[in-house]
Design a protein around this motif. Structure first.
Motif, PDB file in Angstrom:
ATOM      1  N   GLU A 130       1.098  -1.360  -0.668  1.00 51.26           N
ATOM      2  CA  GLU A 130       0.177  -0.229   0.028  1.00 51.26           C
ATOM      3  C   GLU A 130       0.731   1.344  -0.047  1.00 51.26           C
ATOM      4  N   ALA A 131       2.020   1.833   1.225  1.00 53.07           N
ATOM      5  CA  ALA A 131       3.157   2.482   1.105  1.00 53.07           C
ATOM      6  C   ALA A 131       2.928   2.351  -0.352  1.00 53.07           C
ATOM      7  N   THR A 132       4.317   1.833  -1.277  1.00 51.30           N
ATOM      8  CA  THR A 132       4.615   1.488  -2.552  1.00 51.30           C
ATOM      9  C   THR A 132       3.607   2.183  -2.983  1.00 51.30           C
ATOM     10  N   GLU A 157       1.216   8.627   2.952  1.00 49.41           N
ATOM     11  CA  GLU A 157       1.843   7.241   3.380  1.00 49.41           C
ATOM     12  C   GLU A 157       1.809   6.663   4.816  1.00 49.41           C
ATOM     13  N   ALA A 199      -0.441   3.849   6.097  1.00 53.26           N
ATOM     14  CA  ALA A 199      -0.198   2.370   5.572  1.00 53.26           C
ATOM     15  C   ALA A 199       0.076   0.861   6.063  1.00 53.26           C
TER      16      ALA A 199
END
Length: 150
Positions: free
Chosen positions: A21-23, A34, A37
């Motif tokens: 999710e952060a990516t 971010e 996440a």
């Protein structure tokens, strides 16, 4: 000390979902978000708040909202079931996965219901939101400020 396969799988799952999710968020330019996440694999209430933040902001019309709400409750229940089953102590008998799934999906739906604003005077709700924002911005004591210096 050796880690058994179940615990390694648990650790991988609790790390992979937030990392993905952060990516994706950073790749899409949502750098400021971010920080939420890691809540993907967090315990309640953080997991529910994570899901509802996205749900409340990114829906276009009510039928879409209801559809995504059901989807969120089902996927949150399924993910929690997997994490609970993997984290369950080996020495203690675990309920069947079907029973865990049923309970976790029901809990996820209930947590979503609990997180909605209560039926109240809109002015009271607005005052509560302002108080929460003010409390959130209140300065916090620095770590180690109460310790005597050496």
């Amino acid at each position: 000390m050796t880690l058994d396969r179940r615990l390694v799988t648990l650790l991988v799952l609790t790390v992979v979902f937030p990392a993905v999710e952060a990516t994706v968020l950073v790749a899409m330019g949502f750098v400021a978000t971010e920080g939420i996440a890691p809540q993907v694999s967090a315990v309640w209430p953080y997991d529910t708040y994570h899901d509802l933040r996205w749900l409340f902001v990114y829906h276009q019309w009510w039928p879409e909202f209801v559809l995504w709400l059901v989807y969120v409750a089902l996927t949150r229940g399924a993910l929690t079931t997997v994490l609970v089953a993997l984290a369950w102590p080996v020495e203690v008998p675990r309920p069947p996965v079907r029973q865990l799934l049923k309970r976790n999906v029901a809990d996820a739906g209930q947590h979503v219901e609990d997180a909605r604003p209560a039926e109240q005077d809109p002015r009271q709700h607005q005052r509560a939101l302002v108080r929460a924002a003010v409390d959130h911005r209140a300065p916090r004591p620095r770590l180690g400020a109460s310790r005597p210096s050496r």
